[in-house]
Design an enzyme around this catalytic site. Structure first.
Site, PDB file in Angstrom:
ATOM      1  N   ASP A 259      97.067 -17.793  38.406  1.00 57.80           N
ATOM      2  CA  ASP A 259      97.995 -16.672  37.814  1.00 57.80           C
ATOM      3  C   ASP A 259      97.647 -15.221  38.567  1.00 57.80           C
ATOM      4  OD1 ASP A 259      99.561 -15.079  35.580  1.00 57.80           O
ATOM      5  OD2 ASP A 259      97.666 -13.984  35.379  1.00 57.80           O
ATOM      6  N   GLU A 301     100.902 -18.061  42.035  1.00 52.67           N
ATOM      7  CA  GLU A 301     101.839 -17.357  41.667  1.00 52.67           C
ATOM      8  C   GLU A 301     101.973 -15.848  42.370  1.00 52.67           C
ATOM      9  OE1 GLU A 301     103.366 -14.126  38.031  1.00 52.67           O
ATOM     10  OE2 GLU A 301     101.172 -14.437  38.432  1.00 52.67           O
TER      11      GLU A 301
HETATM   12  C1  GLC Z   1     101.231 -13.068  35.560  1.00 48.79           C
HETATM   13  C2  GLC Z   1     102.126 -13.414  34.326  1.00 48.79           C
HETATM   14  C3  GLC Z   1     102.428 -12.559  33.389  1.00 48.79           C
HETATM   15  C4  GLC Z   1     101.350 -11.801  32.945  1.00 48.79           C
HETATM   16  C5  GLC Z   1     100.438 -11.482  34.057  1.00 48.79           C
HETATM   17  C6  GLC Z   1      98.952 -10.861  33.970  1.00 48.79           C
HETATM   18  O1  GLC Z   1     102.054 -12.300  36.395  1.00 48.79           O
HETATM   19  O2  GLC Z   1     103.113 -14.632  34.876  1.00 48.79           O
HETATM   20  O3  GLC Z   1     103.124 -12.930  32.273  1.00 48.79           O
HETATM   21  O4  GLC Z   1     101.591 -10.576  32.166  1.00 48.79           O
HETATM   22  O5  GLC Z   1     100.270 -12.491  35.223  1.00 48.79           O
HETATM   23  O6  GLC Z   1      98.209 -11.899  33.778  1.00 48.79           O
END
Ligand code: GLC
Length: 616
Positions: A259, A301
């Site tokens: 993430d 991500e």
């Molecule tokens: C990522 C997730 C999102 C979250 C962020 C902080 O971008 O997809 O939903 O708010 O991380 O952890």
């Protein structure tokens, strides 16, 4: 020496020099490196027999995830089936959706009301009580593996919740724990950071620091104030987070979604995004994975512009992530829906298609997050389209404010200073299904379903692996009930994270219903994808000029197979002025034989044209 040990040593020795080199470059700490190595071995010992067996098989076939039958689905456990056990009971439905990879949205311990949809983790080794236990997770992953379903989970490594043990101790002023975060006793350094670091949640959580009166310190909080950024300059943080990663991998997880990975290294005077040290850390993670649990995949991500995304694949010799999200393509898709002009999308696909075929992108129409309008404004500017006015147009369009739009949805994090805003809504609502159902307009409904199916057909044609957001397969609409929940009301992303309507799933075989119409047609596409070899991720994929601004043409080739996809993004019938004279084609949907030249396509229609006879 036992075989098990031999295997480990072989993997360890293969990566040792590089791993040590990178670790020392970052931390220059022999003792901590030795500790890391010792723990890696322990996690390997702990890994169960089935997982070790699957590791070995996957090592022999490292491209196992690049096959044409890979199809993902993401969901929140409580929304989908209540609990982990509930998900296990729904695996037949998942199979019926042709899905063989499920992404369980964050399920680790978190505090209700301060959870950011579970992305504020209070304990990396505990499942949220309402969802089940670690044993339930292990049962679920084992049950999935029985059915050849892969399981993905989030590894939130940029921050912990303020309720994590470390944060609690830091708040009490324990130096050891304060050093795992970014603590400052005055605002000088925070102010310096604020000068160069952009904001993630400008409206719902402005600024990058939070003042903690009880310790008289600021703490860095890039996301929400209750999400404290971890300090990866501290080798203790890196080691402990790697142990958490391996612990979770050993529960049977196949895909680890890292993430918010671009954010994990901070540096004064920079944007604190995508710094070189981030790549060092991801590369180390990849090697640690390959040593202890080589069957797992890393999914990064990286919600950034294309030139920032691709580097997270690393190089062929020194790979980092196995898979990344195709985020710019997703946003550009919706731009195309709103403008009926495929030119920017074609350009974007050309960029993705020119990357090495080893790179695997995850394609999607929408996910649990908002749609940020990260488009190629340089190119749009050459047409006189400016960034600010175009974002405003897109946000108006998808709220249904323009004459030609039937979309429904809401803004997200509207920035009062820049006027910027992102967008939230389910695929079906954005295609017009919500409005058509509400207004009981059958013609509008037919057109909305057609657009929804066409978008999925186009998404399946892209190079990579498609992922559905659960509920989209039955056309679930926006869910406005989040506004009544004080823990969610401020965060409009909950509009497209509604609970699964199982009573509507009963309709999936009934062609008289909206659910049945959509589900049946998507199923047909999924089955074609599974059957046709051209859908493997390393097929040659390119676009063809159609000389019709509303029609996109994607071509895929694998060995002697060739498939041409034509997609009409407009509500009018159009002609694709292509002229592929290399053979006879068959439309895989209707079974009709046709030529791939001057093809007429109905409103929001599409073709999957397979070459059936090659011209000599
Ligand atoms: C990522 C997730 C999102 C979250 C962020 C902080 O971008 O997809 O939903 O708010 O991380 O952890």
């Amino acid at each position: 020496m036992k075989n098990k040990e031999k295997i480990y040593l072989e993997r360890f020795n293969r990566h040792y020099d590089e791993l040590r080199w990178l670790y020392m470059e970052l931390y220059d700490n022999d003792g901590m490196f030795a500790e890391l190595c010792e723990n890696m071995r322990c996690f390997y010992e702990e890994r169960n027999r089935d997982l070790r067996k699957s590791d070995k098989e996957r090592e022999k076939n490292p491209d196992w995830y690049k096959s044409n039958d890979m199809l993902g689905m993401m969901f929140y456990i409580d929304n989908f089936a209540g609990t982990m056990k509930g998900v296990e009971a729904k695996l037949d439905y998942i199979e019926a959706c042709n899905v063989n990879y499920i992404h369980l949205m964050p399920f680790l311990d978190t505090v209700e009301g301060r959870s950011d949809g579970g992305y504020a983790v209070a304990d990396f080794r505990k499942v949220q009580k309402k969802l089940g236990t670690m044993e339930d997770l292990e049962d679920l992953t084992a049950a999935c593996h029985q059915k050849n379903i892969n399981v993905c989970m989030d590894f939130v490594m940029n921050h912990t919740s303020e309720d994590h043990e470390w944060a609690k101790r830091a708040r009490q002023g324990e130096g050891e724990y304060m050093s795992r975060y970014f603590f400052y006793d005055n605002e000088a350094i925070p102010a310096q950071y604020e000068r160069t670091v952009p904001q993630v949640f400008p409206t719902t959580a402005p600024g990058n620091f939070t003042w903690l009166p009880e310790v008289g310190h600021f703490v860095m909080t890039t996301f929400y104030p209750y999400q404290w950024d971890l300090n990866y300059r501290n080798p203790r943080v890196f080691n402990e987070m790697m142990y958490n990663f391996l612990y979770l991998a050993n529960r049977g997880i196949d895909i680890i979604r890292i993430d918010a990975v671009p954010y994990i290294w901070k540096e004064l005077g920079t944007q604190s995004r995508n710094l070189p040290q981030v790549h060092t850390i991801v590369r180390m993670m990849r090697m640690i994975g390959e040593i202890v649990c080589p069957g797992i995949l890393l999914l990064g991500e990286v919600v950034m512009e294309p030139e920032k995304v691709a580097p997270y694949f690393g190089t062929i010799e020194k790979p980092e992530c196995h898979m990344l999200y195709n985020v710019t393509t997703m946003a550009t898709t919706w731009h195309t829906v709103a403008t009926r002009d495929v030119r920017l999308l074609k350009r974007q696909l050309d960029i993705v298609n020119s990357l090495p075929k080893e790179y695997v992108f995850l394609n999607y129409l929408r996910c649990h997050d908002d749609i940020g309008w990260g488009l190629d404004y340089g190119t749009l500017m050459t047409e006189g389209i400016g960034e600010v006015s175009h974002k405003k147009y897109l946000n108006d369009y998808f709220r249904g404010y323009c004459g030609s739009s039937n979309s429904r949805g809401e803004l997200y994090n509207e920035d009062p200073v820049t006027g910027d805003a992102r967008f939230c809504g389910t695929t079906a609502s954005m295609c017009g299904v919500e409005r058509a159902v509400y207004e009981k307009n059958e013609a509008m409904l037919a057109s909305a379903i057609q657009m929804d199916v066409m978008l999925h057909a186009y998404m399946f044609m892209q190079s990579g692996i498609p992922v559905l957001y659960s509920g989209d397969e039955i056309g679930q609409l926006n869910d406005y009930s989040y506004k009544e929940d004080p823990n969610k009301a401020a965060d409009s992303r909950y509009i497209h994270r509604g609970a699964m309507h199982w009573e509507l799933v009963k309709n999936i075989a009934d062609q008289e219903t909206m659910e049945g119409r959509l589900f049946g047609r998507l199923k047909e596409l999924e089955e074609i994808r599974k059957k046709e070899n051209v859908f493997v991720t390393d097929a040659d994929t390119w676009t063809i000029e159609t000389w019709e601004p509303s029609v996109l043409c994607i071509c895929r080739c694998k060995d002697s197979d060739k498939l041409i996809g034509l997609f009409n993004f407009s509500e009018y019938n159009k002609t694709a002025w292509i002229n592929e004279t290399d053979g006879e084609y068959e439309d895989l949907i209707s079974g009709r034989r046709m030529r791939a030249s001057g093809v007429n396509i109905p409103a929001y229609g599409f073709y999957y044209l397979k070459r059936v006879k090659e011209m000599i």
